[in-house]
Write a protein that holds these residues in place. Sequence first.
Motif, short mmCIF file in Angstrom:
data_model
loop_
_atom_site.label_atom_id
_atom_site.label_comp_id
_atom_site.label_asym_id
_atom_site.label_seq_id
_atom_site.Cartn_x
_atom_site.Cartn_y
_atom_site.Cartn_z
N GLY A 10 0.82 -1.35 -0.12
CA GLY A 10 0.06 0.03 -0.13
C GLY A 10 0.75 1.11 -0.01
N GLU B 80 -0.84 4.51 1.86
CA GLU B 80 -2.19 4.87 1.61
C GLU B 80 -2.90 5.34 3.02
OE1 GLU B 80 -4.08 5.62 -1.16
OE2 GLU B 80 -3.01 4.35 -2.83
N LEU C 10 -4.24 8.57 4.06
CA LEU C 10 -5.63 9.02 3.94
C LEU C 10 -6.42 8.53 4.77
CD1 LEU C 10 -5.71 8.49 0.07
CD2 LEU C 10 -5.29 10.60 1.20
N SER C 11 -6.27 7.71 5.72
CA SER C 11 -7.34 7.25 6.67
C SER C 11 -7.76 8.43 7.92
CB SER C 11 -6.78 5.99 7.44
OG SER C 11 -7.64 5.54 8.39
N GLN D 172 -9.68 -4.56 7.02
CA GLN D 172 -9.17 -5.97 7.14
C GLN D 172 -9.87 -6.75 5.89
OE1 GLN D 172 -10.31 -7.42 10.84
NE2 GLN D 172 -8.83 -6.03 12.04
N LEU E 165 -10.97 -5.53 3.18
CA LEU E 165 -10.35 -4.65 2.15
C LEU E 165 -9.15 -5.39 1.62
CD1 LEU E 165 -9.74 -0.88 1.78
CD2 LEU E 165 -7.96 -2.53 1.09
N TRP E 166 -8.25 -5.68 2.61
CA TRP E 166 -6.85 -6.39 2.24
C TRP E 166 -7.08 -7.90 2.02
CZ3 TRP E 166 -2.64 -4.35 0.96
CH2 TRP E 166 -2.10 -2.77 1.26
N SER F 43 -5.53 -8.84 -1.46
CA SER F 43 -4.40 -9.85 -1.42
C SER F 43 -4.69 -11.16 -2.14
CB SER F 43 -4.24 -10.35 0.13
OG SER F 43 -3.75 -9.06 0.98
N LEU G 203 -14.93 4.71 2.25
CA LEU G 203 -14.01 4.87 3.35
C LEU G 203 -13.85 6.38 3.67
CD1 LEU G 203 -10.72 2.95 2.01
CD2 LEU G 203 -12.19 2.08 3.69
N ASN H 231 -11.93 9.51 4.48
CA ASN H 231 -10.64 9.87 4.23
C ASN H 231 -10.47 11.14 5.02
OD1 ASN H 231 -9.71 7.51 2.93
ND2 ASN H 231 -9.60 8.50 0.85
N VAL I 296 -14.15 4.06 -3.07
CA VAL I 296 -12.85 3.50 -3.22
C VAL I 296 -12.95 2.12 -4.11
CG1 VAL I 296 -10.49 2.85 -2.70
CG2 VAL I 296 -11.78 4.43 -1.09
N ILE J 74 -10.17 -0.70 -5.66
CA ILE J 74 -8.82 -1.19 -5.65
C ILE J 74 -8.77 -2.27 -6.41
CG2 ILE J 74 -6.78 -1.81 -4.26
CD1 ILE J 74 -8.00 -0.21 -1.87
N TYR K 155 -1.00 -2.31 -6.71
CA TYR K 155 -2.44 -2.11 -6.58
C TYR K 155 -2.84 -0.88 -7.32
CZ TYR K 155 -2.66 -5.90 -3.22
OH TYR K 155 -2.34 -7.03 -2.31
N LEU K 156 -3.80 -0.84 -8.16
CA LEU K 156 -4.36 0.51 -8.55
C LEU K 156 -5.70 0.95 -7.52
CD1 LEU K 156 -4.43 2.27 -11.08
CD2 LEU K 156 -6.24 0.69 -12.10
N GLY K 157 -5.41 2.04 -7.19
CA GLY K 157 -6.53 2.58 -6.62
C GLY K 157 -7.18 3.66 -7.07
N HIS L 32 -10.34 6.78 -6.51
CA HIS L 32 -11.34 7.10 -5.43
C HIS L 32 -11.94 8.61 -6.15
CE1 HIS L 32 -8.31 9.13 -3.04
NE2 HIS L 32 -9.39 9.95 -2.74
P1 FAD Z 1 -3.18 -0.30 8.83
O1 FAD Z 1 -2.12 -0.96 9.74
O2 FAD Z 1 -2.59 0.28 7.43
O3 FAD Z 1 -3.92 -1.62 8.41
C1 FAD Z 1 -5.33 -1.87 8.93
C2 FAD Z 1 -5.56 -3.28 8.53
O4 FAD Z 1 -4.99 -3.70 7.28
C3 FAD Z 1 -4.89 -4.22 9.37
O5 FAD Z 1 -5.83 -5.23 9.81
C4 FAD Z 1 -3.81 -5.07 8.68
O6 FAD Z 1 -3.73 -6.40 8.92
C5 FAD Z 1 -4.39 -4.81 7.31
N1 FAD Z 1 -3.20 -4.69 6.48
C6 FAD Z 1 -2.63 -3.45 6.19
N2 FAD Z 1 -1.38 -3.33 5.21
C7 FAD Z 1 -1.74 -4.78 4.69
C8 FAD Z 1 -1.02 -5.54 3.66
N3 FAD Z 1 -0.10 -4.95 3.16
N4 FAD Z 1 -1.42 -6.90 3.26
C9 FAD Z 1 -2.49 -7.26 4.20
N5 FAD Z 1 -3.08 -6.66 5.27
C10 FAD Z 1 -2.85 -5.35 5.52
N6 FAD Z 1 -7.14 3.54 3.21
C11 FAD Z 1 -7.76 4.58 3.43
O7 FAD Z 1 -8.24 4.88 4.46
N7 FAD Z 1 -8.40 5.60 2.13
C12 FAD Z 1 -7.92 5.15 1.03
O8 FAD Z 1 -8.22 5.94 0.30
C13 FAD Z 1 -7.10 4.12 0.74
N8 FAD Z 1 -6.60 3.81 -0.42
C14 FAD Z 1 -5.98 2.65 -0.71
C15 FAD Z 1 -5.56 2.43 -2.10
C16 FAD Z 1 -4.72 1.26 -2.40
C17 FAD Z 1 -4.29 1.17 -3.56
C18 FAD Z 1 -4.66 0.28 -1.21
C19 FAD Z 1 -3.78 -0.86 -1.57
C20 FAD Z 1 -4.98 0.69 0.09
C21 FAD Z 1 -5.56 1.69 0.37
N9 FAD Z 1 -6.02 2.10 1.52
C22 FAD Z 1 -6.63 3.21 1.95
C23 FAD Z 1 -5.58 1.16 2.83
C24 FAD Z 1 -4.61 1.72 3.53
O9 FAD Z 1 -3.40 1.01 2.99
C25 FAD Z 1 -4.71 1.25 5.01
O10 FAD Z 1 -4.59 -0.16 5.17
C26 FAD Z 1 -5.98 2.05 5.75
O11 FAD Z 1 -5.86 3.16 5.44
C27 FAD Z 1 -5.80 1.66 7.19
O12 FAD Z 1 -4.73 2.41 7.85
P2 FAD Z 1 -4.41 2.20 9.36
O13 FAD Z 1 -3.03 2.97 9.44
O14 FAD Z 1 -5.51 2.57 10.09
O15 FAD Z 1 -4.12 0.67 9.47
#
Ligand code: FAD
Length: 519
Positions: free
Chosen positions: A49, A74, A77-78, A88, A90-91, A95, A104, A106, A118, A120, A133-135, A137
């Motif tokens: 991400g 990414e 943006l959360s 969870q 989403l991933w 994956s 979401l 943002n 969004v 993805i 990954y192509l996102g 939104h």
């Molecule tokens: P994080 O710690 O980042 O993750 C939350 C949960 O996601 C955890 O349970 C973790 O297990 C899981 N997770 C995180 N990364 C991975 C990984 N690499 N593989 C498997 N599981 C994983 N989020 C937004 O809020 N807004 C967006 O617009 C947005 N756009 C995205 C676009 C793309 C292309 C991708 C790939 C992801 C996007 N995300 C977006 C998701 C973002 O990467 C975070 O997972 C999310 O924002 C939550 O962040 P966090 O810091 O709260 O928690």
Amino acid sequence: MTKKQTNEQSRLAVESSAVDGSLSDIPAGVFVHTVYQADVAISITDTHGDILYVNPAFTRVTGYPAAEAIGRNESMLSHKTTPPEVYQSLWRQISRGEAWCGRLINRRRDGSEYLAEVNISPVVNDRGEVRNYLGMHRDITAMHRLENQVKNQKALLESVVDAAPVVIALLDVDDRVVLDNHEYKKLQADLGMAEPATMLMTSIRASLEAEAVNGRRSSGYAFLGREVRLDPADGKPPRWFSCSGSCVREDDVAADAFFAGGGRDYLLLVAMEITSLRAQQEKVRVADLQAAMAEEDRASSLRESLSAATYRLEGPINMMASVVGMLSRRSGESDPMVLALSDAVSVGQQALTELRAMIPAETREPVGSINLNEILRDALDLATGRLLAAGITVTWKPQAMLPTLHAYPNKLRSLFKALLDNAIEAMSARGWRERELMVISRAKLGSIEVVIEDSGPGVPAESQLKVFEPFYTTKHRHLGTGLAAAQQVAADHGGTIEIDPRKGAGCLVRVVLPVKRRS
Ligand code: FAD
């Protein structure tokens, strides 16, 4: 665009072009420009991400310039208010190599929040491994606000409509109820009928006649304050409603109607119960009716007595006139006896003329569109005092909606009043214990049938036809014209009246009146 960005974009575009052979003819630069100029926020990340590329629309939506976004996750943006389970799922999905689509919350670079829709999509290499990954939104905050406003307004409207102390139903062109309120459901339960709206509309159409049938589907059609009477099948007192209807048009929301337009017509039926008001008016009306019928009875008996008197006087006076003629031929006109008798004859003839002039004229009533249940109810109301005095239990079973009859209302009232009078008299015999009266109305094969059944001694089989003859009576102090007159009224309406010979105890009189007759 930085040099680092351009190289990355070219590499990604060329790779995807190589994966799908059909795209190999498109120059890699086209992909780069397409993504760069797209009006949707696009970001490309690695499998963690972490952002590798963002387009200008991404910067416009999030406030992050490309240089600041690239290299960060990414998750920047959360807004941290999206439930963790959403991320969870989403991933988990991406994956597995599946696309994910959702909403979401943002946070922009300046800290302000927005709702993002969004998409993805995993980007796989030629071995099917997820590489990027192509996102994509969009900020849908305004749309969401609108959606919610519509939802809130709908909920508000529904609660207002539900709380309204009037019956409300929305009907489609086939009179099917597509929406109703609490009062409508209550009415359904009270009346024990599937769709009271259908009944109301049948009655309203009958009163509007052709005008309603034709006007129902034209836009702007409405009716206002149409009074409808519903007779509960269990014999409870009738209920009255003041009904208004207005046309409602719903635009077609189907995709193919986007340019062509179109929609559906509905009728919003609002019915206000006015039973208590009508009950008051009914009391006054029945009292007036009682007075009018008593007056008519008086006039009719005066008519009968005077007609009989003139008829009986005509004979002797005519005889006297012939005697005067004979005497004057024999003894001359100046004979004192002839003169005296001649004076007496002219005085008698003068008296006859005056007597004839005193006979009250018959009132000619016009034909009206009537609900036979109302006429029967009137007859029962008029008889209430005598029914109570005789301790008779009445069971009144009207068919809830009867077809409209074109008839003489007063004549029919007199007909049923006469039948009820007969029944009351029959059951009032000294020592007679069974005192039950049943009145039923029902529509049957283009006619309305009314059954009046009493538990009196009944009419002997040999008298069942004779009772309809004028002056025939099974009682002593009775003129015996009631059933003959009732039969005449039924005949005036093209109908019949008979005593059911199959009835064991008591007497069952059946009146059948055709519906379509107009005169
Ligand atoms: P994080 O710690 O980042 O993750 C939350 C949960 O996601 C955890 O349970 C973790 O297990 C899981 N997770 C995180 N990364 C991975 C990984 N690499 N593989 C498997 N599981 C994983 N989020 C937004 O809020 N807004 C967006 O617009 C947005 N756009 C995205 C676009 C793309 C292309 C991708 C790939 C992801 C996007 N995300 C977006 C998701 C973002 O990467 C975070 O997972 C999310 O924002 C939550 O962040 P966090 O810091 O709260 O928690």
